[in-house]
Enzyme design. Structure first.
Site, PDB file in Angstrom:
ATOM      1  N   HIS A 158       0.818  -1.206   0.000  1.00  0.00           N
ATOM      2  CA  HIS A 158       0.000   0.000   0.000  1.00  0.00           C
ATOM      3  C   HIS A 158       0.859   1.266   0.000  1.00  0.00           C
ATOM      4  O   HIS A 158       0.523   2.249  -0.650  1.00  0.00           O
ATOM      5  CB  HIS A 158      -0.909  -0.016   1.231  1.00  0.00           C
ATOM      6  CG  HIS A 158      -1.930   1.070   1.251  1.00  0.00           C
ATOM      7  ND1 HIS A 158      -3.108   0.995   0.536  1.00  0.00           N
ATOM      8  CD2 HIS A 158      -1.952   2.263   1.885  1.00  0.00           C
ATOM      9  CE1 HIS A 158      -3.799   2.086   0.746  1.00  0.00           C
ATOM     10  NE2 HIS A 158      -3.128   2.883   1.556  1.00  0.00           N
ATOM     11  N   LYS A 211      -7.483  13.833  -7.197  1.00  0.00           N
ATOM     12  CA  LYS A 211      -6.966  12.492  -6.979  1.00  0.00           C
ATOM     13  C   LYS A 211      -8.098  11.563  -6.562  1.00  0.00           C
ATOM     14  O   LYS A 211      -9.084  12.011  -5.992  1.00  0.00           O
ATOM     15  CB  LYS A 211      -5.911  12.517  -5.864  1.00  0.00           C
ATOM     16  CG  LYS A 211      -5.146  11.202  -5.744  1.00  0.00           C
ATOM     17  CD  LYS A 211      -4.205  11.182  -4.568  1.00  0.00           C
ATOM     18  CE  LYS A 211      -3.473   9.838  -4.553  1.00  0.00           C
ATOM     19  NZ  LYS A 211      -2.671   9.658  -3.357  1.00  0.00           N
ATOM     20  N   HIS A 227     -10.460   2.864  -0.551  1.00  0.00           N
ATOM     21  CA  HIS A 227     -10.489   2.527   0.871  1.00  0.00           C
ATOM     22  C   HIS A 227     -11.299   1.243   1.010  1.00  0.00           C
ATOM     23  O   HIS A 227     -12.297   1.179   1.726  1.00  0.00           O
ATOM     24  CB  HIS A 227     -11.089   3.677   1.688  1.00  0.00           C
ATOM     25  CG  HIS A 227     -10.357   3.941   2.960  1.00  0.00           C
ATOM     26  ND1 HIS A 227     -10.954   4.269   4.143  1.00  0.00           N
ATOM     27  CD2 HIS A 227      -9.032   3.895   3.232  1.00  0.00           C
ATOM     28  CE1 HIS A 227     -10.043   4.439   5.076  1.00  0.00           C
ATOM     29  NE2 HIS A 227      -8.865   4.214   4.562  1.00  0.00           N
ATOM     30  N   ASN A 228     -10.838   0.217   0.293  1.00  0.00           N
ATOM     31  CA  ASN A 228     -11.629  -0.994   0.116  1.00  0.00           C
ATOM     32  C   ASN A 228     -11.665  -1.892   1.344  1.00  0.00           C
ATOM     33  O   ASN A 228     -12.737  -2.272   1.804  1.00  0.00           O
ATOM     34  CB  ASN A 228     -11.080  -1.803  -1.066  1.00  0.00           C
ATOM     35  CG  ASN A 228     -11.064  -0.983  -2.341  1.00  0.00           C
ATOM     36  OD1 ASN A 228     -11.854  -0.046  -2.481  1.00  0.00           O
ATOM     37  ND2 ASN A 228     -10.182  -1.306  -3.266  1.00  0.00           N
ATOM     38  N   HIS A 229     -10.507  -2.228   1.846  1.00  0.00           N
ATOM     39  CA  HIS A 229     -10.482  -3.157   2.974  1.00  0.00           C
ATOM     40  C   HIS A 229     -11.185  -2.585   4.207  1.00  0.00           C
ATOM     41  O   HIS A 229     -12.005  -3.260   4.817  1.00  0.00           O
ATOM     42  CB  HIS A 229      -9.031  -3.562   3.311  1.00  0.00           C
ATOM     43  CG  HIS A 229      -8.461  -4.577   2.365  1.00  0.00           C
ATOM     44  ND1 HIS A 229      -8.560  -4.463   1.007  1.00  0.00           N
ATOM     45  CD2 HIS A 229      -7.806  -5.739   2.605  1.00  0.00           C
ATOM     46  CE1 HIS A 229      -7.975  -5.512   0.441  1.00  0.00           C
ATOM     47  NE2 HIS A 229      -7.506  -6.308   1.392  1.00  0.00           N
TER      48      HIS A 229
END
Lengths: 83, 716, 234
Positions: B39, B81, B85-87
């Site tokens: 990340h 931009k 923030h998937n997890h």
């Protein structure tokens, strides 16, 4: 002495408790057949330094009147515990 | 402590030892483990991202900064931009989404820009499952709860559904801000002897190692890892925005960095490395929210609503005054020094001492093996003759409109404040969102899109199509694409076939960006989007920004008028491969059409002229659901029907529901028909019919009233 | 007419309302920070803007209503000065008891933002004098807590004295339940106090003050205020 005062706030009777109704519908939908009704409210804790539990209660009541509770729609009850 | 516990690979650990010339201590190991996670380090994708074109006439700031900036002319820039923030959103939907929105807003703020609008990309699992419903409801509430309160309007986005997102929903947040070009705050301008300041919330244990969490697959084990979830405070963020902008306006800060992933360590080491200075940080001076925090916890905490400032000491007092006005904590906790040494002091001891340039920059890249999936061709084997023509065209169109990925998203976007700040000219629910710039004629146009299905069938073509869709949308609206940002949402790169798909998608996107001269100015990568149930579809999400020179050169969609003549521009042989039409029947098959750069560029120029010459009342580039969906949406939004006859030999279902290629539907007033025909002379262009009446009728296919369409589209 | 817009921490429509008033009327508008204890001396018109003052934590508007500036704002209202609360500002007015009733979470429990039709119920207030009675106007709404509630007898009293100025309706002016976006009692969108100088309004007139962004019905609203002020010299 320090007292922990727990303040329970709920909507007054007659004021529509939409959150309570929504939770009630969800629970009923999940099959909680024993459910009769739901009320959603607020729980606030304050710690106060006073001479007695009674003074702690009075101080908390003043806080409710000043800010914590809107007497147009809400009601509250207080519990005091010494720490 | 073993390096593997810190999440480091052997080669990485060896590299750290080699550079330090000693064993790293535990604090250093933990820091490096997070900073060299996927990340933070982009170690799997850095080489791929180099394929994207980053330069262009309008690019002021490209990738590598908090956000990209394009030149809007006359000294004003747009910073934008997108970030995933998937997890976090999978584990705690409300807070995950809320802090995703908060994080991207701070990225924009870090450049000194005022955030003026957001968009969001939402990808959910099967709409009927209760799991999806609760995730979706939490995520939507989180986006709204944060964005509404912080006063940044959510003006558009994309929502789509597919079973591959059942356990791993995606939340991609896009933000755009405005900044006078001479007020841009850079992370490269710190000089030795300046103060390092932390502004905003107190630092707690929340979100520690969130970046590392985002760098592994979701599993049953880490679903319980609630400590990884940060709590968002939009009120705190609103105060932070006003305070930072006030400080920047008063020119009190040298450099600014938001604290997102890996909090203090990431933000401060980045400024140090980019500016070519060292830092000495006194962790005892940081306002803490939790007791007995270890230095590595303080370094890695992802407590929200914090900014790192580099301040010339002569302005420290004024910085503190502004912070006090906005009732924000503000603490000087270190200084910049000559050299590259990045030192953390805690309780009188040296907790960590690392070269600043090592921390963020020098993670060894991983050349994952890449292998073309063996079943690719098999997916392409698809004979259109096996697809019967619809028996009931009306029913077919109605069920397509009710497909959740295509259906109206009003119920979602009405939960977002789309108007605050008074710039929204075209808000959510349209192919392109438009913002005015107060005091100017020009408009900012933007759109966010994705086509994971075509990417899964042919990642190169799908990647190119994803970019092309946004550029076409903008061109039809009258905006030339100036730059884009992307979120690359993919599963684990460690599976060679999955890495190949990622690689091909990037190549396809890069090809389209190059052809359109639309550089990638910012973005992020989110890998390991998979759960025990499987991997997500390859989902590159693209947010593209363009400029419309004046309101007169803007063309809206959904604004048909009685008597308008309808034209289809573009080839008449689209493809059903990966089309919404086939997907709504449960079929993901076929090979999407290739990307034809010359035709695409030709289309863009003609579309721009069509808008600026006011040759049409309404225009819509064709995308999901093809011509049929475009006709229906235009008709529904305009509140008027049309009669259409298709005198083309192409199979009607392909012509009506096929996708791909640069195509658009235009409604042209009678008086402008000759001009329109001139503008499109030399490009495929056919007259479809006339606008009028209460029914949308296509001869030999469907005939439905506008209200029948609307009811299905809105209510399913 | 000099306008003061009170800015609380978390207000987010303060700049918008200043832009709309200045743009529609060309009159002087100033921002006043909530920690001030007095209004600028020549203040004629005070606006409590929309937003999420103090994060809407505890109850919407509760903490703002106890801000230092609110004593001066209440005094301004008591003297008959023009006072308008929009959205969060309306909530602050009820929390301050400058207006009766309270605003509860929308019945859908969702935030809702969209253009909304309103029927003008009273044109005898300074905020609506240039509209015609029964006219349908369009202002956007954007709120999570807009369900106006009042005990039954008080509601009746409010209605009887003509205190309801705007009601949610459809485009034809019908005020059925379908046209009620939040479950407000009697489709109430905006009310005035008995004296008629304090208006609380859930919808946002500042978002309907330019043709390019949201329409122009709001301009008439601002012009009404200016004209009433100029005539009445409040």
């Amino acid at each position: 002495m320090t007292y922990r005062v727990s303040i329970f706030i709920e909507l007054q009777e007659g004021v529509l408790d939409i959150q309570g109704k929504a939770v009630e519908r969800s629970l009923a939908g999940m099959g909680h057949d024993a459910l009769r009704s739901v009320k959603v409210g607020k729980y606030i804790q304050v710690w106060v330094e006073t001479g007695s539990a009674e003074d702690a209660r009075k101080e908390a009541e003043r806080m409710c009147d000043d800010l914590l509770v809107n007497s147009v729609i809400e009601q509250f009850r207080i519990e005091v515990e010494g720490e | 402590m073993e390096y593997t516990q810190a999440g480091l690979r052997e080669t990485e650990y060896e590299e750290i030892r080699r550079v330090l010339g000693r064993e790293p201590n535990e604090c250093e190991l933990r820091i490096m483990g997070v900073m060299w996670s996927e990340h933070c380090s982009y170690k799997s994708t850095k080489n791929l991202l180099k394929l994207f074109p980053n330069n262009g006439d309008r690019v002021v700031l490209g990738p590598g900064e908090n956000a990209g900036i394009i030149d809007l002319g006359d000294g004003l820039g747009a910073a934008f931009k997108a970030e995933s923030h998937n997890h976090p959103s999978a584990v705690a939907p409300y807070q995950g989404a809320a802090t995703g929105v908060g994080g991207i807003i701070r990225d924009i703020l870090a450049l000194g820009a005022r955030p003026v609008a957001s968009m969001d990309g939402l990808f959910f699992g099967e709409p009927s499952s209760s799991r999806t419903q609760s995730l979706a409801s939490g995520i939507v509430h989180g986006v709204g709860g944060y964005g509404n309160a912080v006063g940044v309007p959510t003006v558009g986005g994309k929502t789509a559904y597919d079973p591959s997102y059942n356990e791993n929903p995606l939340l991609n947040a896009f933000c755009i801000g405005l900044i006078p070009l001479d007020e841009i705050v850079s992370s490269r301008t710190a000089r030795p002897g300046q103060a390092v300041v932390l502004l905003g919330s107190k630092t707690g244990r929340d979100g520690i190692a969130g970046a590392a969490f985002a760098s592994v697959e979701l599993s049953e084990d880490n679903k319980a890892s609630r400590p990884s979830i940060q709590i968002g405070d939009p009120f705190g963020e609103k105060l932070l925005i006003e305070a930072c902008l006030e400080m920047n306006e008063k020119k009190l800060i040298v450099s600014m960095q938001d604290m997102g992933a890996a909090g203090i360590i990431s933000s401060s080491s980045e400024v140090a490395a980019k500016s070519g200075v060292g830092m000495i940080l006194h962790f005892d001076k940081i306002p803490l929210r939790a007791e007995n925090m270890e230095p590595w916890e303080i370094a890695l905490s992802e407590s929200q609503e914090r900014m790192l400032l580099i301040v010339d000491r002569s302005y420290l007092h004024e910085v503190m005054e502004v912070a006090e006005k906005w009732e924000l904590d503000c603490a000087e906790f270190g200084e910049t020094v000559e050299g590259d040494e990045y030192t953390i002091l805690f309780h009188g001891e040296r907790a960590a001492s690392l070269p600043a340039t090592l921390i963020g920059d020098r993670c060894p890249l991983i050349p994952w093996p890449s292998r073309r999936p063996a079943d690719l061709e098999k997916k392409w084997e698809f004979d259109v003759d096996d697809i019967p023509l619809p028996e009931d065209w009306n029913e077919t169109l109605l069920s397509l409109l009710a497909d959740p990925s295509l259906a109206s998203k009003k119920r979602i976007y009405e939960q977002y404040d789309s108007m605050v700040q008074l710039n929204t000219v075209i808000g959510p629910g349209h192919p392109v969102s438009m913002l005015r710039i107060k005091g100017r004629d020009s408009l900012i146009a933007m759109t966010l899109d994705a086509d994971p299905w075509k990417c899964s069938l042919d990642p190169f073509r799908g990647g190119a199509e994803t970019v092309a869709r946004t550029v076409r949308d903008l061109a039809v609206a009258g905006a030339r694409a100036a730059g884009l940002t992307d979120c690359l949402n993919f599963p684990s790169p460690e599976v060679p076939e999955q890495y190949w798909v990622l690689e091909e998608c990037v190549k396809g996107m890069a090809e389209a960006c190059g052809a359109f001269d639309c550089p990638v100015v910012s973005g992020n990568v989110s890998l390991y989007n998979e759960s025990p149930d499987g991997a997500i579809l390859p989902t590159p999400v693209v947010g593209t920004v363009g400029i419309i020179p004046s309101i007169d050169a803007a063309l809206s969609a959904g604004t048909w008028e009685e008597g308008d003549v309808l034209f289809l521009v573009g080839p008449c042989n689209p493809s059903l491969a990966g089309s919404r039409y086939l997907l709504s029947q449960g079929k993901l098959a076929g090979r999407p059409l290739p990307f034809y750069p010359e035709a695409e560029k030709d289309f863009v120029e003609r579309a721009l002229k069509t808008a600026s010459a006011k040759a049409a009342h309404s225009g819509r580039a064709l995308s999901g659901g093809g011509l049929a969906a475009a006709l229906a949406k235009e008709s529904m939004e305009s509140g008027i029907g049309a009669s259409i006859s298709l005198s083309i030999p192409t199979r009607k279902d392909i012509l009506l529901f096929g996708e791909g290629c640069a195509r658009a539907l235009y409604a042209v007033p009678m008086s402008r028909v000759p001009l329109f025909k001139v503008l499109w002379n030399g490009y495929p262009c056919i007259q479809l019919g006339r606008v009028g009446g209460e029914r949308l009728s296509v001869e030999g296919a469907f005939s439905l009233t506008v209200s029948e369409l609307l009811s299905k589209w809105r209510n399913g | 007419m000099n306008t003061a817009v009170i800015v609380f921490p978390g207000s987010n429509c303060d700049q918008d309302v200043m832009h709309a008033v200045a743009g529609s009327l060309g009159t002087k508008v100033r921002a006043v920070w909530h920690k001030e204890t007095t209004l600028p001396e020549d203040t004629d018109f005070v606006i409590l803007p929309g937003g999420f003052s103090f994060g809407d934590y505890l109850r919407c508007g509760a903490m703002a209503a106890r801000s230092p500036i609110m004593k001066a704002v209440a005094e301004h209202g008591r003297r008959g000065g023009l006072l308008l609360g929009i959205c969060n500002g309306f909530q602050i007015l009820t929390e301050s008891r400058l207006l009766p009733g309270a605003l509860l979470p929308n019945r859908t429990l969702n935030f809702v933002c969209r253009p909304c039709f309103l029927r003008v119920e009273s044109v005898s207030t300074p905020f609506s004098s240039l509209f015609s009675k029964g006219q349908v106007v369009q202002f956007p709404i954007a709120h999570g807590d807009g369900l106006y509630t009042l005990p039954e007898e008080e509601l009746k009293a409010l209605e009887d004295r003509g205190g309801v100025v705007f009601r949610y309706s459809d485009s034809d002016g019908l005020t059925g339940d379908d046209a009620n976006p939040n479950g407000s009692a009697n489709n109430i969108a905006g009310i005035v106090n008995e004296r008629g100088n304090i208006l609380g309004l859930m919808p946002h007139p500042e978002r309907a003050s330019e043709a390019l962004t949201g329409g122009e019905d709001g301009r008439v609203f601002w012009q009404s205020i200016l004209e009433s002020f100029t005539k009445g010299g409040r």
